[in-house]
Write a protein that holds these residues in place. Structure first.
Motif, PDB file in Angstrom:
ATOM      1  N   CYS A   1      40.110  -0.531 -12.912  1.00 24.50           N
ATOM      2  CA  CYS A   1      40.702  -0.107 -14.187  1.00 24.50           C
ATOM      3  C   CYS A   1      41.948  -0.920 -14.527  1.00 24.50           C
ATOM      4  CB  CYS A   1      41.043   1.385 -14.126  1.00 24.50           C
ATOM      5  SG  CYS A   1      39.592   2.460 -14.103  1.00 24.50           S
ATOM      6  N   ASP A   2      42.740  -1.281 -13.533  1.00 25.59           N
ATOM      7  CA  ASP A   2      43.899  -2.135 -13.778  1.00 25.59           C
ATOM      8  C   ASP A   2      43.465  -3.493 -14.314  1.00 25.59           C
ATOM      9  OD1 ASP A   2      45.794  -0.302 -13.089  1.00 25.59           O
ATOM     10  OD2 ASP A   2      46.046  -1.014 -11.037  1.00 25.59           O
ATOM     11  N   LEU A   3      42.408  -4.052 -13.724  1.00 27.04           N
ATOM     12  CA  LEU A   3      41.960  -5.382 -14.117  1.00 27.04           C
ATOM     13  C   LEU A   3      41.450  -5.420 -15.555  1.00 27.04           C
ATOM     14  CD1 LEU A   3      40.119  -6.592 -10.882  1.00 27.04           C
ATOM     15  CD2 LEU A   3      42.429  -7.145 -11.641  1.00 27.04           C
ATOM     16  N   VAL A   4      40.819  -4.343 -16.013  1.00 24.55           N
ATOM     17  CA  VAL A   4      40.271  -4.330 -17.362  1.00 24.55           C
ATOM     18  C   VAL A   4      41.262  -3.795 -18.385  1.00 24.55           C
ATOM     19  CG1 VAL A   4      37.915  -4.122 -16.511  1.00 24.55           C
ATOM     20  CG2 VAL A   4      39.220  -2.044 -17.055  1.00 24.55           C
TER      21      VAL A   4
ATOM     22  N   THR B   1      48.130 -23.396  -4.247  1.00 18.81           N
ATOM     23  CA  THR B   1      46.933 -22.681  -3.791  1.00 18.81           C
ATOM     24  C   THR B   1      47.013 -22.382  -2.300  1.00 18.81           C
ATOM     25  OG1 THR B   1      45.572 -23.743  -5.494  1.00 18.81           O
ATOM     26  CG2 THR B   1      44.424 -22.766  -3.615  1.00 18.81           C
ATOM     27  N   VAL B   2      47.415 -23.373  -1.522  1.00 20.28           N
ATOM     28  CA  VAL B   2      47.561 -23.179  -0.082  1.00 20.28           C
ATOM     29  C   VAL B   2      48.618 -22.120   0.205  1.00 20.28           C
ATOM     30  CG1 VAL B   2      48.273 -24.270   2.081  1.00 20.28           C
ATOM     31  CG2 VAL B   2      46.752 -25.483   0.514  1.00 20.28           C
ATOM     32  N   ARG B   3      49.743 -22.204  -0.509  1.00 18.91           N
ATOM     33  CA  ARG B   3      50.799 -21.216  -0.297  1.00 18.91           C
ATOM     34  C   ARG B   3      50.309 -19.812  -0.631  1.00 18.91           C
ATOM     35  NH1 ARG B   3      54.227 -17.855  -2.223  1.00 18.91           N
ATOM     36  NH2 ARG B   3      53.130 -17.975  -4.194  1.00 18.91           N
ATOM     37  N   SER B   4      49.535 -19.671  -1.706  1.00 20.56           N
ATOM     38  CA  SER B   4      49.032 -18.362  -2.104  1.00 20.56           C
ATOM     39  C   SER B   4      48.073 -17.792  -1.062  1.00 20.56           C
ATOM     40  CB  SER B   4      48.328 -18.462  -3.462  1.00 20.56           C
ATOM     41  OG  SER B   4      49.231 -18.862  -4.475  1.00 20.56           O
TER      42      SER B   4
ATOM     43  N   ALA C   1      39.540 -14.690  -0.707  1.00 20.24           N
ATOM     44  CA  ALA C   1      39.456 -15.547  -1.889  1.00 20.24           C
ATOM     45  C   ALA C   1      39.580 -14.730  -3.174  1.00 20.24           C
ATOM     46  CB  ALA C   1      38.128 -16.321  -1.879  1.00 20.24           C
ATOM     47  N   TRP C   2      38.942 -13.567  -3.220  1.00 19.47           N
ATOM     48  CA  TRP C   2      39.048 -12.703  -4.399  1.00 19.47           C
ATOM     49  C   TRP C   2      40.488 -12.231  -4.596  1.00 19.47           C
ATOM     50  CZ3 TRP C   2      36.820 -11.071  -8.730  1.00 19.47           C
ATOM     51  CH2 TRP C   2      37.297  -9.897  -9.319  1.00 19.47           C
ATOM     52  N   THR C   3      41.136 -11.869  -3.503  1.00 19.51           N
ATOM     53  CA  THR C   3      42.520 -11.404  -3.582  1.00 19.51           C
ATOM     54  C   THR C   3      43.426 -12.487  -4.152  1.00 19.51           C
ATOM     55  OG1 THR C   3      42.182  -9.929  -1.696  1.00 19.51           O
ATOM     56  CG2 THR C   3      44.451 -10.500  -2.239  1.00 19.51           C
ATOM     57  N   VAL C   4      43.257 -13.709  -3.680  1.00 16.53           N
ATOM     58  CA  VAL C   4      44.096 -14.815  -4.147  1.00 16.53           C
ATOM     59  C   VAL C   4      43.766 -15.179  -5.585  1.00 16.53           C
ATOM     60  CG1 VAL C   4      44.671 -17.251  -3.783  1.00 16.53           C
ATOM     61  CG2 VAL C   4      44.393 -15.720  -1.821  1.00 16.53           C
TER      62      VAL C   4
ATOM     63  N   THR D   1      42.617 -13.268  -8.031  1.00 11.48           N
ATOM     64  CA  THR D   1      42.802 -12.227  -9.043  1.00 11.48           C
ATOM     65  C   THR D   1      43.820 -12.585 -10.123  1.00 11.48           C
ATOM     66  OG1 THR D   1      42.142 -10.495  -7.494  1.00 11.48           O
ATOM     67  CG2 THR D   1      43.432  -9.811  -9.397  1.00 11.48           C
ATOM     68  N   PRO D   2      45.022 -13.100  -9.767  1.00 12.36           N
ATOM     69  CA  PRO D   2      45.986 -13.431 -10.829  1.00 12.36           C
ATOM     70  C   PRO D   2      45.499 -14.545 -11.764  1.00 12.36           C
ATOM     71  CG  PRO D   2      47.057 -13.320  -8.681  1.00 12.36           C
ATOM     72  CD  PRO D   2      45.599 -13.315  -8.423  1.00 12.36           C
ATOM     73  N   TYR D   3      44.621 -15.420 -11.272  1.00 11.19           N
ATOM     74  CA  TYR D   3      44.113 -16.506 -12.107  1.00 11.19           C
ATOM     75  C   TYR D   3      42.949 -16.047 -12.982  1.00 11.19           C
ATOM     76  CZ  TYR D   3      46.775 -19.209  -8.690  1.00 11.19           C
ATOM     77  OH  TYR D   3      47.768 -19.687  -7.884  1.00 11.19           O
ATOM     78  N   LEU D   4      42.172 -15.078 -12.492  1.00  9.41           N
ATOM     79  CA  LEU D   4      41.018 -14.589 -13.243  1.00  9.41           C
ATOM     80  C   LEU D   4      41.402 -13.556 -14.289  1.00  9.41           C
ATOM     81  CD1 LEU D   4      38.476 -14.175 -10.291  1.00  9.41           C
ATOM     82  CD2 LEU D   4      38.610 -16.059 -11.941  1.00  9.41           C
ATOM     83  N   PHE D   5      42.471 -12.832 -14.029  1.00  9.22           N
ATOM     84  CA  PHE D   5      42.885 -11.757 -14.930  1.00  9.22           C
ATOM     85  C   PHE D   5      44.354 -11.964 -15.280  1.00  9.22           C
ATOM     86  CE2 PHE D   5      39.503 -10.231 -12.240  1.00  9.22           C
ATOM     87  CZ  PHE D   5      38.618  -9.658 -13.138  1.00  9.22           C
ATOM     88  N   ALA D   6      44.597 -12.380 -16.484  1.00  5.91           N
ATOM     89  CA  ALA D   6      45.960 -12.698 -16.922  1.00  5.91           C
ATOM     90  C   ALA D   6      46.854 -11.467 -16.817  1.00  5.91           C
ATOM     91  CB  ALA D   6      45.942 -13.207 -18.367  1.00  5.91           C
TER      92      ALA D   6
END
Length: 401
Positions: free
Chosen positions: A227-230, A62-65, A277-280, A282-287
């Motif tokens: 659109c990418d996220l959905v 998490t820190v590295r990200s 925080a949202w940027t970091v 994103t990969p965890y919230l949207f597979a």
């Protein structure tokens, strides 16, 4: 960066930053160059581009990200500084750059009709001089350093013949946009080619038009990202000209000549941590989604970039004469450091760095590698610029077009 009169994203001129004769040098732009230079080395260290190889998990990852996302503002910062100075180009004034705080080609200058420095509006000479200066400041260092180091690597490491080394070097120099550490040079060269025309556009549309342009670009970026996220990527936007890093090129100019108020800046600073925080996250919230901090603009990451740029531009005040001189001196070598830090790290430093065993050792070795890379690149830059680059550039600048 290394050139006394260059104006490119990774190589902003001393004369340009200093402004017109008699005005104090704007050291904040030198500071931005130094910050971006350090961040790009940091990115290559913590993101496993350098030979520090280890898979992290849990809080360490998490820190590295978070650090990776924050450090990735390096490229937009370089581009914004470039846009701030390049887009003051006025071909009607022999491609000159005015840094007095007034928009070129407007105000009293425009009403006066240009005066003695006015060029024939139908002449191609201003464009030839503009492009030649950028070639000397941006492309010549790239050819010397990237070409020279690549040629030596092919001879010494790959054990190629001289002809094979020449062939491989030429291919790398002119075919490396997608997979080369020098992709930035290719991208910036494209911006520089368009600059005389973009500059004219920015002067024409004025303050309202410039901010409207930024707003439209932000809206397009937001629509694409959502659109990418959905799961419905807007593939037709991949060729849209304002989709990528070009928006930062324009934004650097807009934030200088149409700066936001102190209240707006404080608002951006307050929102930036949430955008980061949202940027970091994103990969965890949207597979399946990657962290969007590269060459694609998102509104959240653009806010992080803008916060860093505005902070170092307007809210950092350096009063110490010694510190100012040190920053200016270091900024003068930032482009060369950018060009040579990765090859030096991979060949000289990486093989001599011990492999990390846990998160703490990874952090310590990363700091060690950052310091060693910066020091090695700076020593190389001081010697090579003095002995090779600056004499070559002085010779080329004597050419009259």
């Amino acid at each position: 960066m290394t050139m006394p009169d260059s104006v490119s994203g990774v190589a902003v001129s001393d004369a340009t930053i200093s402004g017109v004769a008699g005005r104090p040098r704007d050291v904040n732009y030198d500071l931005l160059r130094v910050v971006a230079m350090c961040l790009v080395i940091g990115v290559h260290v913590i993101n496993n581009y350098m030979p520090v190889k280890m898979t992290l998990a849990g809080s360490a990852e998490t820190v590295r990200s978070v650090l990776f996302a924050l450090f990735m503002v390096c490229n937009p910062l370089f581009i914004m500084v470039s846009g701030r100075f390049n887009l003051t180009c006025d071909a009607g004034r022999l491609g000159s750059t005015r840094s007095s705080g007034n928009l070129p080609g407007s105000g009293s200058d425009a009403r006066a009709g240009g005066g003695a420095g006015q060029a024939d509006p139908g002449s191609l000479a201003p464009y030839a001089r503009y492009y030649y200066k950028r070639f000397v400041s941006l492309i010549v260092p790239y050819l010397l350093y990237a070409g020279g180091m690549g040629f030596v690597a092919y001879l010494v490491i790959d054990h190629r013949s001289v002809g094979g080394a020449v062939s491989g070097t030429l291919f790398d120099l002119f075919s490396g946009y997608d997979d080369s550490v020098y992709w930035f040079v290719f991208m910036l060269a494209g911006f520089v080619l368009a600059t005389p025309f973009l500059a004219a556009m920015m002067r024409t549309i004025g303050r309202s038009g410039a901010w409207l342009l930024v707003g439209l670009a932000a809206a397009v970026a937001a629509a694409e990202h959502i659109c990418d996220l959905v799961g419905y990527p807007l593939t037709f936007l991949q060729s849209f000209p304002w989709r990528g890093l070009l928006i930062y090129y324009l934004l650097g100019f807009v934030l200088e000549y149409y700066p936001p108020s102190a209240r707006i800046r404080r608002g951006v600073y307050a929102l930036a941590p949430f955008a980061l925080a949202w940027t970091v996250a994103t990969p965890y919230l949207f597979a399946g989604q990657q962290m969007q901090v590269g060459r694609t603009v998102t509104v959240a990451f653009a806010m992080v970039v803008a916060a860093v740029f505005l902070f170092f531009r307007y809210d950092v005040h350096i009063t110490s004469a010694r510190v100012r001189k040190a920053i200016i001196w270091l900024a003068g070598y930032s482009y060369t450091i950018y060009l040579v830090h990765s090859p030096l790290s991979k060949v000289l430093i990486g093989p001599r760095i011990p492999a990390p065993t846990d998160g703490w050792s990874y952090a310590g070795i990363s700091v060690l590698m950052f310091g060693a890379t910066l020091l090695a690149a700076l020593v190389f830059a001081v010697i090579a610029d003095t002995v090779v680059l600056k004499p070559v550039q002085r010779l080329l600048r004597k050419v009259r077009l």
